[in-house]
Design an enzyme around this catalytic site. Structure first.
Site, PDB file in Angstrom:
ATOM      1  N   ASP A 175    -133.174  24.487   7.804  1.00 50.84           N
ATOM      2  CA  ASP A 175    -133.235  23.257   8.570  1.00 50.84           C
ATOM      3  C   ASP A 175    -133.481  22.357   7.181  1.00 50.84           C
ATOM      4  OD1 ASP A 175    -133.542  20.953  10.290  1.00 50.84           O
ATOM      5  OD2 ASP A 175    -135.693  20.949   9.745  1.00 50.84           O
TER       6      ASP A 175
ATOM      7  N   ASP B   4    -133.979  18.276   6.504  1.00 55.18           N
ATOM      8  CA  ASP B   4    -135.069  17.236   6.572  1.00 55.18           C
ATOM      9  C   ASP B   4    -136.280  17.936   7.022  1.00 55.18           C
ATOM     10  OD1 ASP B   4    -133.127  15.372   5.744  1.00 55.18           O
ATOM     11  OD2 ASP B   4    -132.616  14.801   7.839  1.00 55.18           O
TER      12      ASP B   4
END
Length: 423
Positions: free
Chosen positions: A241, A243
């Site tokens: 992932d 952010d």
């Protein structure tokens, strides 16, 4: 500035392969059911961030030109330069002088050395013109050896003078300064004629690797490659992932100047690269759907990430983002449950389709339950990042799921000494 040019020597006749290369250049021989040797080399260079790939063709060069000139492969542009007559590896390089960047990667087009090319090319030598990738083997007596003191190569030793026992050999991948052409007098072998002269001047670095290596220039090594490569080409993948995992999430982060890495994030990506993993970023970008920024901004942010990773010899193989949201204010991005939006696994499945991904050993690291759910739906483990060192989290994941090598690294077979020849 990162090195972005990779040059491959693909002009040799391949006489040791007999009838196999009578009408087919050696790099165009199939190494797997759906892949030529040169396909493998080009794709590997492209995924490491080399965007300008030059093929120096000679023997049956029209075949190489027809298949590759002008193509784009994984973001890299391919150019083919055909030498008018055989002039050795040095002569072939001189013929392409006007196309060469100040620093470039040079590699033989008939061997596979599975190293991190991005890391190999980072921080070119300040006081030299060349860096050579070296392979450690158990017995150098058959091949000749390379003497290394610290980072500096001090000699190439012919096989007749090499004592039995472990040592270093030339792996056929080089980082070169364009000024090396000042030492190429004309038709010659860069391996036999140019490198030894540079070594005597103290201008050649060596970097040692123990990674898988195979030269396919002999019938038995070509057969070995065809046996082993189908399994080797499928790599486990790390899905990350963005952010909150790779970069600090300040809420709809999209400007390149807003990029602040989490603790040890770049080093974590480098560790995955060194472990032989494909690295994919999979990120929901609802800010696009809400009109806060555009997809072009997402790409610019990812380009900044890639550039800063390259500074330490790391890279992401591909970025995947989902701009869709059920409550989007931008109509074209409104979707009740887009297959790519986590917790749906669409981005992970797309990466599987577009790359040779082995599920065995693959995993995802995210900071939200939707990330973990996407991993579960894709059939791979998901690990929750709770902050702190991302490198520690990556090491934890590797220890838990990293598969054992399916094929042991073979002892390399070289065609000539002191270095491999492209012919």
């Amino acid at each position: 500035m990162a090195v972005r040019q990779a040059v491959f020597l693909v002009g040799g006749k391949g006489t040791r392969l007999g009838a196999l290369t009578a009408t087919t250049p050696k790099p165009l021989l199939p190494i797997a059911p759906d892949m030529l040797v040169l396909d493998l080399l080009i794709e590997n260079a492209a995924r490491h961030g080399f965007t300008d790939i030059v093929l120096l063709a000679g023997h049956l060069g029209d075949r190489v030109e027809l298949l590759y000139h002008g193509r784009r492969i994984r973001g890299a542009t391919i150019r083919v330069v055909r030498e008018p007559e055989p002039a050795g590896t040095g002569g072939a390089l001189r013929h392409a002088a006007e196309l060469l960047d100040p620093w470039f990667l040079l590699a033989n087009g008939d061997s596979w050395f599975d190293i991190n090319l991005c890391a190999f090319a980072v921080a070119p030598p300040r006081n030299g013109l060349a860096r050579i990738a070296l392979r450690r083997i158990d017995d150098c007596a058959r091949y000749g050896s390379v003497e290394l003191h610290g980072k500096r190569i001090t000699a190439f030793v012919e096989k007749k003078a090499t004592a039995a026992g472990p040592g270093l050999i030339n792996g056929g991948i080089y980082l070169l300064n364009r000024a090396v052409l000042d030492h190429v007098p004309g038709p010659c072998s860069i391996e036999r004629d140019v490198f030894p002269a540079l070594v005597r001047r103290g201008g050649v670095e060596g970097q040692v690797f123990d990674n898988y290596f195979l030269d396919i220039g002999l019938p038995e090594t070509l057969a070995q490659g065809r046996r082993e490569f189908p399994a080797l080409l499928a790599r486990p993948a790390a899905f990350l992932d963005r952010d909150g995992v790779l970069n600090i999430d300040r809420g709809y982060t999209y400007r390149p100047e807003q990029l602040y890495w989490t603790e040890d994030a770049r080093e974590a990506v480098l560790a995955l690269n060194e472990a032989g993993y494909l690295v994919f970023v999979v990120t929901n970008q609802a800010g696009v759907a809400h009109g806060f920024y555009h997809e072009a901004d997402v790409h610019a942010f990812h380009a900044r990430m890639q550039a800063e990773l390259a500074d330490i010899g790391a890279h992401v193989d591909a970025f995947y983002h989902c701009p869709f949201h059920p409550d989007a204010t931008v109509r074209r991005y409104r979707h009740p449950s887009h297959p790519d939006r986590k917790p749906n696994p669409g981005m992970l499945l797309k990466a599987r389709r577009e790359w040779r991904v082995s599920d065995r050993g693959s995993f995802l690291i995210g900071d939200r339950e939707s990330d973990i759910e996407a991993a579960i739906r894709a059939g791979i483990p998901g690990l929750r990042y709770e902050g702190g060192s991302l490198l520690a989290t990556v090491r934890q994941a590797l220890a838990a799921v990293r598969p054992a090598p399916s094929v042991p690294p073979p002892a390399p077979i070289l065609l000539d000494t002191p270095a491999m020849q492209a012919g």
